[in-house]
Design a protein around this motif. Structure first.
Motif, PDB file in Angstrom:
ATOM      1  N   UNK A   1      54.424  40.156  31.592  1.00 27.73           N
ATOM      2  CA  UNK A   1      53.384  40.368  30.638  1.00 27.73           C
ATOM      3  C   UNK A   1      52.118  39.518  30.985  1.00 27.73           C
ATOM      4  N   UNK A   2      52.030  38.933  32.138  1.00 27.59           N
ATOM      5  CA  UNK A   2      50.849  38.060  32.378  1.00 27.59           C
ATOM      6  C   UNK A   2      49.795  38.952  32.402  1.00 27.59           C
ATOM      7  N   UNK A   3      48.494  38.302  32.180  1.00 23.71           N
ATOM      8  CA  UNK A   3      47.321  39.076  32.126  1.00 23.71           C
ATOM      9  C   UNK A   3      46.189  38.084  32.403  1.00 23.71           C
ATOM     10  N   UNK A   4      45.007  38.770  32.569  1.00 24.20           N
ATOM     11  CA  UNK A   4      44.113  37.663  32.947  1.00 24.20           C
ATOM     12  C   UNK A   4      43.558  36.692  31.809  1.00 24.20           C
ATOM     13  N   UNK A   5      42.890  35.483  32.202  1.00 23.18           N
ATOM     14  CA  UNK A   5      42.968  34.612  30.948  1.00 23.18           C
ATOM     15  C   UNK A   5      41.987  35.114  29.989  1.00 23.18           C
ATOM     16  N   UNK A   6      41.352  36.307  30.098  1.00 23.67           N
ATOM     17  CA  UNK A   6      40.544  36.617  28.908  1.00 23.67           C
ATOM     18  C   UNK A   6      41.489  37.619  28.185  1.00 23.67           C
ATOM     19  N   UNK A   7      42.603  38.001  28.623  1.00 22.78           N
ATOM     20  CA  UNK A   7      43.120  39.011  28.018  1.00 22.78           C
ATOM     21  C   UNK A   7      43.204  40.567  28.683  1.00 22.78           C
ATOM     22  N   UNK A   8      42.334  40.631  29.740  1.00 26.88           N
ATOM     23  CA  UNK A   8      42.391  41.924  30.424  1.00 26.88           C
ATOM     24  C   UNK A   8      43.325  41.954  31.503  1.00 26.88           C
ATOM     25  N   UNK A   9      43.868  43.257  31.732  1.00 24.64           N
ATOM     26  CA  UNK A   9      45.010  43.437  32.442  1.00 24.64           C
ATOM     27  C   UNK A   9      44.581  43.044  33.896  1.00 24.64           C
ATOM     28  N   UNK A  10      45.744  42.946  34.761  1.00 21.22           N
ATOM     29  CA  UNK A  10      45.531  42.305  36.035  1.00 21.22           C
ATOM     30  C   UNK A  10      45.471  43.482  37.135  1.00 21.22           C
ATOM     31  N   UNK A  11      43.955  44.235  36.701  1.00 21.15           N
ATOM     32  CA  UNK A  11      43.647  45.584  37.240  1.00 21.15           C
ATOM     33  C   UNK A  11      42.120  45.294  37.753  1.00 21.15           C
ATOM     34  N   UNK A  12      41.681  45.615  38.907  1.00 18.85           N
ATOM     35  CA  UNK A  12      40.240  45.423  39.467  1.00 18.85           C
ATOM     36  C   UNK A  12      39.747  46.665  39.952  1.00 18.85           C
ATOM     37  N   UNK A  13      38.636  47.184  39.765  1.00 16.83           N
ATOM     38  CA  UNK A  13      38.134  48.294  40.649  1.00 16.83           C
ATOM     39  C   UNK A  13      36.972  47.889  41.382  1.00 16.83           C
ATOM     40  N   UNK A  14      37.497  48.036  42.648  1.00 16.31           N
ATOM     41  CA  UNK A  14      36.577  47.582  43.770  1.00 16.31           C
ATOM     42  C   UNK A  14      35.627  48.774  44.532  1.00 16.31           C
ATOM     43  N   UNK A  15      34.388  48.662  44.132  1.00 18.36           N
ATOM     44  CA  UNK A  15      33.370  49.345  44.633  1.00 18.36           C
ATOM     45  C   UNK A  15      32.911  49.237  45.883  1.00 18.36           C
ATOM     46  N   UNK A  16      33.001  50.162  46.800  1.00 17.37           N
ATOM     47  CA  UNK A  16      32.529  50.142  48.341  1.00 17.37           C
ATOM     48  C   UNK A  16      31.155  50.136  48.602  1.00 17.37           C
ATOM     49  N   UNK A  17      30.225  50.431  47.680  1.00 14.24           N
ATOM     50  CA  UNK A  17      28.953  50.253  47.911  1.00 14.24           C
ATOM     51  C   UNK A  17      28.251  51.175  49.104  1.00 14.24           C
ATOM     52  N   UNK A  18      26.904  51.563  49.298  1.00 12.74           N
ATOM     53  CA  UNK A  18      26.670  52.536  50.147  1.00 12.74           C
ATOM     54  C   UNK A  18      26.788  51.909  51.380  1.00 12.74           C
ATOM     55  N   UNK A  19      26.646  50.476  51.569  1.00 15.52           N
ATOM     56  CA  UNK A  19      26.706  50.053  53.028  1.00 15.52           C
ATOM     57  C   UNK A  19      28.232  49.807  53.434  1.00 15.52           C
ATOM     58  N   UNK A  20      29.129  50.184  52.560  1.00 16.80           N
ATOM     59  CA  UNK A  20      30.567  49.945  52.853  1.00 16.80           C
ATOM     60  C   UNK A  20      31.114  48.832  52.762  1.00 16.80           C
ATOM     61  N   UNK A  21      30.248  47.720  52.333  1.00 16.75           N
ATOM     62  CA  UNK A  21      30.574  46.249  52.488  1.00 16.75           C
ATOM     63  C   UNK A  21      31.781  45.995  51.751  1.00 16.75           C
ATOM     64  N   UNK A  22      31.944  46.678  50.373  1.00 20.73           N
ATOM     65  CA  UNK A  22      33.379  46.449  49.698  1.00 20.73           C
ATOM     66  C   UNK A  22      34.435  46.933  50.451  1.00 20.73           C
ATOM     67  N   UNK A  23      34.282  48.198  51.455  1.00 19.91           N
ATOM     68  CA  UNK A  23      35.531  48.503  52.056  1.00 19.91           C
ATOM     69  C   UNK A  23      35.871  47.598  53.075  1.00 19.91           C
ATOM     70  N   UNK A  24      34.840  46.954  53.753  1.00 22.65           N
ATOM     71  CA  UNK A  24      35.196  45.925  54.869  1.00 22.65           C
ATOM     72  C   UNK A  24      35.727  44.859  54.286  1.00 22.65           C
ATOM     73  N   UNK A  25      35.515  44.455  53.236  1.00 28.75           N
ATOM     74  CA  UNK A  25      35.877  43.255  52.519  1.00 28.75           C
ATOM     75  C   UNK A  25      37.227  43.377  52.109  1.00 28.75           C
ATOM     76  N   UNK A  26      37.671  44.718  51.672  1.00 37.22           N
ATOM     77  CA  UNK A  26      39.071  45.012  51.335  1.00 37.22           C
ATOM     78  C   UNK A  26      39.896  44.902  52.682  1.00 37.22           C
TER      79      UNK A  26
END
Length: 583
Positions: free
Chosen positions: A372-397
């Motif tokens: 039942x753990x969540x984020x400290x703010x109450x949000x679920x442990x779910x995160x949307x990672x955007x890759x951006x136009x330069x695909x920096x998010x994909x390389x970070x992943x």
């Protein structure tokens, strides 16, 4: 005069020759056995025995040297050597930073291996080269001229970006291309540059950022239909049929994405679900309990026994923690930000007592359920990672999967204060130092997932260096770091997506050991090794360590709400009746 012969009919020379041959055979057998014992493969043994490890033409050259002498001017001339070699293997010889113009002089060279060197660019190649292996270098470009004879190109484990991958189109007759574990991230660029290679049959991209994109197999099969093997697997009949139905643009996969989908060509949902934590009391004992605390309880028990009073069994660790103590976890996202979870009670609920009665004993839980753990703010442990136009998010992943998921376990003496309204993430705040203060997630549009910005390059390194690495006193209510672990995620990079429709969740189920901070820098903890179960039982695990179950998912569907059942307080013990008797 003929030499005297022995009974076996052999002279002295023949006998000495036989002894020498037997000795040589014995030494060769021993060398082969040693090579097997040390784990040196058959290939290494053959190379060391024949002396041709650096070239298949070495034995032929050695025979010429023995016949004509090492100082023969014909053998020493560059004109002879450049036209003599057809195979050269030059790995790990500090060649660099560029393959120079001298390579053009090797007109008969067909195979060249320059792996594990310091090459940044390949500016020149032998004119008739067919096989080039340049693994594990620092290659970013191939600025050489087009070469029609090349049929195999190995560029794996290089920081080769999309521009460097585009240089592969200089070799029109390429049959096999290995660009696995590079920085190639653009699927559109890969399709554009691979389309002219009409002879290409084998392609390997596994371990590169581009392989994390959904439908990339379908689009490459559609764009390069002559491919026979992609990432070590032959295209299935289902994939071939689906690829034929794609339009010429190949972008139909990204249209009409359902709301339940966990990602697309420009984003990916990452979720984390914790299971159970066990054996955590050992970490608490090492971080919180001192010898003085145990001695104090032992001395009090001894005094009570000497006074004839009833000795009550006491738990020093439970009394040190207290009834309000809690635990929480922090973990690092692909953008370098540390996220803190909600806290969970360490102790079991206790019964209520009347005024004037002694407080009930504190009892620690043997295992903690973390579903039942969540984020400290109450949000679920779910995160949307955007890759951006330069695909920096994909390389970070991709870097995050290579580095592994870092998790830390924290002790709180009392429940944390109610967090304020969630604020957008600031990737480079100085608050990252504690690993918990910076864990304020951004608001999500659907109330379920937190949108994560990408932090790459030097900024990501700054954030990673600021992560906590030692035990800290709970001065500001932040908590005490009990320990942590690194969850290896590299298996997700070697996963070949086989789904035809929208991407299925890529799940990684792990059971890891959370070690104390004192063992945090242990190489086997920072870079965990995959071991067989039989061998793992024989290897002693570093103590103390807690066991943590978790499931990490890429392209995950929305998480379901998990409500933890409330723990009921035990009934108060009944008072003991006084014994009746004479005074």
């Amino acid at each position: 005069e003929p030499e005297a012969q022995d009974k076996d009919g052999k002279g002295r020379e023949g006998k000495e020759k036989d002894q020498k041959d037997q000795k040589d055979q014995k030494e060769s057998k021993e060398s082969k056995g040693k090579g097997k014992d040390k784990g040196e493969g058959k290939g290494k043994g053959e190379q060391s025995g024949s002396g041709n490890g650096w070239s298949a033409d070495a034995e032929k050259l050695l025979r010429l040297v023995k016949r004509l002498g090492p100082r023969n001017p014909n053998l020493c001339s560059s004109a002879f050597l450049n036209n003599f070699f057809r195979d050269l293997r030059l790995p790990q010889l500090r060649v660099g930073p560029c393959l120079g113009e001298a390579a053009v002089g090797f007109s008969q060279l067909l195979s060249l291996d320059v792996s594990r060197n310091y090459l940044v660019d390949i500016a020149y190649l032998p004119p008739n080269l067919r096989f080039l292996r340049a693994y594990n270098n620092r290659l970013t470009r191939l600025s050489c001229k087009p070469l029609a004879s090349l049929c195999f190109l190995g560029l794996g484990f290089n920081p080769l970006g999309d521009a460097g991958f585009a240089d592969a189109s200089k070799f029109p007759n390429l049959l096999s291309l290995d660009a696995g574990n590079t920085d190639t991230a653009s699927l559109a660029n890969a399709k554009l540059k691979l389309k002219p290679l009409a002879m290409l049959r084998h392609l390997y991209l596994l371990g590169s950022p581009v392989c994390l994109l959904p439908f990339y197999r379908l689009q490459l099969i559609h764009q390069v239909p002559q491919l026979q093997v992609l990432d070590g697997l032959a295209p299935s009949e289902e994939e071939l049929a689906e690829a034929q139905q794609l339009p010429e643009t190949g972008e139909a996969c990204s249209s009409h994405v359902p709301e339940s989908a966990g990602g697309g060509l420009d984003w990916c949902r990452v979720t984390l679900a914790f299971g159970q934590l066990t054996s955590h009391q050992e970490l608490l004992r090492e971080a919180l309990l001192t010898a003085a605390d145990e001695e104090a309880i032992a001395s009090q028990a001894a005094e009570a026994a000497a006074a004839g009073e009833e000795v009550v069994e006491r738990d020093a660790l439970a009394e040190k923690c207290g009834q309000e103590s809690q635990l929480r976890l922090t973990f690092q996202l692909p953008n370098g930000i540390w996220v803190a979870t909600s806290s969970i009670n360490l102790c079991k609920k206790t019964y209520e007592v009347e005024e004037g009665q002694p407080p009930p004993p504190v009892v620690l839980k043997e295992s903690l359920k973390l579903k039942a753990l969540r984020q400290e703010s109450g949000e679920q442990l779910s995160f949307d990672l955007r890759f951006d136009e330069d695909l920096g998010g994909l390389r970070a992943l991709r870097q995050w999967l290579q580095r592994g998921l870092q998790i830390k376990l924290w002790y709180l003496a009392k429940p944390p204060e109610t967090p304020e309204a969630a604020q957008p993430l600031q990737p480079l705040e100085a608050k990252v130092d504690t690993g918990m203060e910076d864990a304020k997630p951004a608001d999500s549009a659907d109330g379920g997932a937190t949108e994560v910005a990408a932090v790459t390059g030097e900024d990501a390194e700054v954030v990673a260096e600021a992560a906590p690495s030692s035990v800290k006193e709970d001065k500001d209510g932040v908590g005490v770091c009990l320990g942590g672990c690194v969850v290896p995620l590299s298996s997700l990079l070697q996963r070949t997506p086989t789904s035809i429709g929208y991407p299925d969740p890529w799940q990684h189920v792990a059971e890891v050991s959370v070690v104390s901070v004192a063992h945090w820098l242990n190489p086997e903890i920072q870079v965990p090794k995959e071991r067989d179960k039989e061998k793992a039982e024989k290897v002693e695990k570093p103590a103390p360590a807690a066991q943590l179950d978790l499931v990490l998912s890429l392209y995950a569907t929305p998480l379901e709400d998990v409500v933890e059942s409330e723990e009921e307080a035990p009934p108060a013990p009944k008072a003991k009746a006084k014994a009746k008797g004479k005074k």
